[in-house]
Structure formats: structure tokens, C-alpha cells
Write a protein that holds these residues in place. Sequence first.
Motif, mmCIF file in Angstrom:
data_model
loop_
_atom_site.group_PDB
_atom_site.id
_atom_site.type_symbol
_atom_site.label_atom_id
_atom_site.label_comp_id
_atom_site.label_asym_id
_atom_site.label_seq_id
_atom_site.Cartn_x
_atom_site.Cartn_y
_atom_site.Cartn_z
ATOM 1 N N ALA A 288 -113.422 -1.773 -31.239
ATOM 2 C CA ALA A 288 -112.392 -2.024 -32.258
ATOM 3 C C ALA A 288 -111.305 -0.960 -32.192
ATOM 4 O O ALA A 288 -110.111 -1.267 -32.281
ATOM 5 C CB ALA A 288 -113.011 -2.065 -33.647
ATOM 6 N N ASP B 78 -108.230 -12.791 -32.486
ATOM 7 C CA ASP B 78 -109.307 -11.873 -32.103
ATOM 8 C C ASP B 78 -110.564 -12.200 -32.901
ATOM 9 O O ASP B 78 -110.508 -12.866 -33.928
ATOM 10 C CB ASP B 78 -108.885 -10.417 -32.320
ATOM 11 N N LYS C 165 -109.139 -1.607 -29.102
ATOM 12 C CA LYS C 165 -108.346 -2.831 -29.237
ATOM 13 C C LYS C 165 -107.211 -2.647 -30.231
ATOM 14 O O LYS C 165 -106.104 -3.133 -30.014
ATOM 15 C CB LYS C 165 -109.240 -4.000 -29.657
ATOM 16 N N GLU D 30 -112.972 -5.999 -37.906
ATOM 17 C CA GLU D 30 -112.261 -4.740 -38.130
ATOM 18 C C GLU D 30 -110.834 -4.813 -37.574
ATOM 19 O O GLU D 30 -109.882 -4.366 -38.204
ATOM 20 C CB GLU D 30 -113.024 -3.586 -37.471
ATOM 21 N N VAL D 31 -110.696 -5.411 -36.404
ATOM 22 C CA VAL D 31 -109.379 -5.579 -35.790
ATOM 23 C C VAL D 31 -108.531 -6.533 -36.620
ATOM 24 O O VAL D 31 -107.365 -6.254 -36.923
ATOM 25 C CB VAL D 31 -109.520 -6.081 -34.339
ATOM 26 N N ASP E 159 -112.980 -9.711 -33.763
ATOM 27 C CA ASP E 159 -113.544 -8.522 -34.396
ATOM 28 C C ASP E 159 -112.985 -8.386 -35.810
ATOM 29 O O ASP E 159 -111.783 -8.192 -35.977
ATOM 30 C CB ASP E 159 -113.201 -7.290 -33.554
#
Length: 142
Positions: free
Chosen positions: A101, A124, A104, A128-129, A126
Motif C-alpha cells: 500500500a 485498485d 502504491k 488503504e490505497v 487495496d
Amino acid sequence: MSDGVVIFGLDGVLADQSRRRPTGKETHWRQRWPQDVLAEEKPIQYMAKLARQLSEENRIIIVSERPMAIMEVSNEWLRSKCGITPETIIMQQTLDMRPSAESKIEAIQEALGLYGSDAWLLVDNDPEVVHKFTSMQGLLVG
């Protein structure tokens, strides 16, 4: 093609990484990213189709936590398995073993620095991303 820019993640977004899901305990990038396995990964078909459709009207940018040392195999995989040729792929430094994360997010920030207001969509997997970029005005995130 328009001047719009769409940013896609690679692993878990376009590439089905189920055969090599990283544990985070890998001590060397070659353990985390075995090139022979990468070359044979299957694309996530509906995401590859979305990327192809969007590429008709937009430039496609790929952001990945993969190391630059495997840029060539990643680029070839995108062309041969997904049918797309991205404008650019932003990858992390080869010896960078930070959490995915973190790398990215840095790659996406680099892409936004290069393409700015032309970027209108980030895809995406993720959370968190995704969370990091949901508050950015003008950028759809999913």
C-alpha cells in the motif's frame, strides 16, 4: 483517443495473483515476484476488458508495487494477456520491500504529478490505497 487518464493497479486488479499471494515474509524481491510465475498468471478477465474499453478513449497508467527489475515481463504480460499497452507503468525500486500500500500510494502520487487533472479514475483493490484517494476532488476511485 482523448487526453483522459485512467490509473489501474496491477496485482489483484488486472492480474490474478492467487498462485503467488505474497506473505510479506519474503526476504528478497525474487521470492515475492517469481518471473516464471508472473509470466503465466491469468488476467482477471472483466478488469482486462474494462481496461481495453477505457483505453479506447483514455491513456492507461499502471501503478504497481512490483520492482522495476521485472518491468519487461510485466509489460509483456499486459500486452499478451490483457491486450493493453499502457502509457506508462510506475513501479517501485527493485530493493524496496515496503508494504505494498505504501509503495502504491507513492506510485499513484507520482502518476498524478505527471498527469494531474487529466486523471479521472483510479481502479485498485487495496482498501488503504482507495481510502487515501477517495477524498481527492475530481478523481473517481473504485
